[in-house]
Design a protein around this motif. Structure first.
Motif, short mmCIF file in Angstrom:
data_model
loop_
_atom_site.label_atom_id
_atom_site.label_comp_id
_atom_site.label_asym_id
_atom_site.label_seq_id
_atom_site.Cartn_x
_atom_site.Cartn_y
_atom_site.Cartn_z
N ARG A 121 0.90 -1.03 0.21
CA ARG A 121 0.08 -0.04 0.06
C ARG A 121 0.98 1.17 0.08
NH1 ARG A 121 -3.75 -0.07 5.12
NH2 ARG A 121 -4.83 -2.08 4.02
N HIS A 126 -5.21 -9.34 8.79
CA HIS A 126 -4.06 -8.69 8.50
C HIS A 126 -3.05 -9.61 9.13
CE1 HIS A 126 -1.28 -5.13 8.27
NE2 HIS A 126 -1.00 -5.73 9.49
N ASP A 129 -7.67 -7.13 13.86
CA ASP A 129 -7.82 -6.94 12.38
C ASP A 129 -7.43 -8.65 11.97
OD1 ASP A 129 -7.96 -6.38 10.05
OD2 ASP A 129 -6.15 -4.93 10.25
N ASP A 131 -3.08 -8.89 3.77
CA ASP A 131 -4.66 -9.18 4.23
C ASP A 131 -4.97 -10.43 3.40
OD1 ASP A 131 -4.36 -6.72 5.73
OD2 ASP A 131 -4.98 -5.53 4.04
N HIS A 136 2.07 -2.36 5.59
CA HIS A 136 1.52 -2.21 4.36
C HIS A 136 2.64 -1.47 3.32
CE1 HIS A 136 -1.85 -5.11 4.21
NE2 HIS A 136 -2.35 -4.40 5.31
ZN LIG Z 1 -3.74 -5.12 6.61
#
Ligand SMILES: [Zn+2]
Length: 202
Positions: free
Chosen positions: A42, A125, A122, A77, A70
């Motif tokens: 990301r 993740h 999460d 993920d 990320h």
């Molecule tokens: Zn993540």
């Protein structure tokens, strides 16, 4: 591709992270689960955009941080997907048995699971935190407890190193790494690079 688009490409991840993820995916499939890679790398621009949702930009909050692993190319993920009512459906449920199996396999391959976080868990993740992304190898000076445990366990399996799997990379771990490397005629530099990691996890 615009900077705020979602990226699912495994090859955008750090080279060591890729090896761990590919092995994990293999095991996940062997377990009869169809994994969906939701997101890999990301950009910081996308992270900032996601952070702005529900804050400065209208929408629902999707993240609580501007700092994400990320962006370091060391997080992914993953959720299971399966046919529900005749349609392939991503399963976003931490209590789902396939989700739990994915978490356990990813942990086996050295990933820290977001599912275990006490604040804001999460479950899709997985990350490798605290290691240099420039470094092309794990070593005494470039590791974390999850990675070290994975390496210690693998060394016990591959060369019967008899290491205590405690996540602490000490002299014995380095010694065992070198013993393993020697088998292939590689320099005994105490490092687990791409080729060593491949052999260890194979
Ligand atoms: Zn993540």
């Amino acid at each position: 591709m615009s900077n705020i688009e979602q990226c699912r490409d495994i090859t955008e991840l750090n080279c060591l992270c890729q090896i761990q993820l590919n092995q994990a995916i293999k095991d996940i499939k062997i377990a009869g689960i169809n994994p969906l890679i939701v997101e890999t790398y990301r950009s910081q621009v996308r992270q900032n955009y996601l952070y702005s949702l529900g804050r400065t930009v209208k929408g629902t909050k999707v993240t609580w941080t501007q700092i994400s692993i990320h962006t370091k190319r060391n997080a992914v993920d993953v959720v299971p997907q399966r046919i529900v009512d005749g349609k392939m459906t991503a399963i976003w449920n931490a209590k789902d048995s396939e989700t739990k199996k994915i978490i356990s396999i990813m942990q086996k391959y050295g990933f820290e699971a977001g599912a275990n976080w006490v604040t804001s868990p999460d479950s899709p993740h997985f990350q490798i935190k605290g290691v240099s992304t420039k470094g092309k190898s794990y070593s005494l000076t470039n590791t974390n407890s999850f990675i070290t445990k994975m390496i210690q366990k693998a060394l016990n399996e591959k060369i019967n190193a008899k290491l205590t799997v405690d996540g602490k990379w000490g002299a014995n771990t380095t010694k065992a790494v070198n013993k393993f490397r020697k088998k292939f005629g590689w320099k005994e530099d105490g490092k687990v690079g791409v080729e060593t990691l491949k052999k260890l996890l194979a």
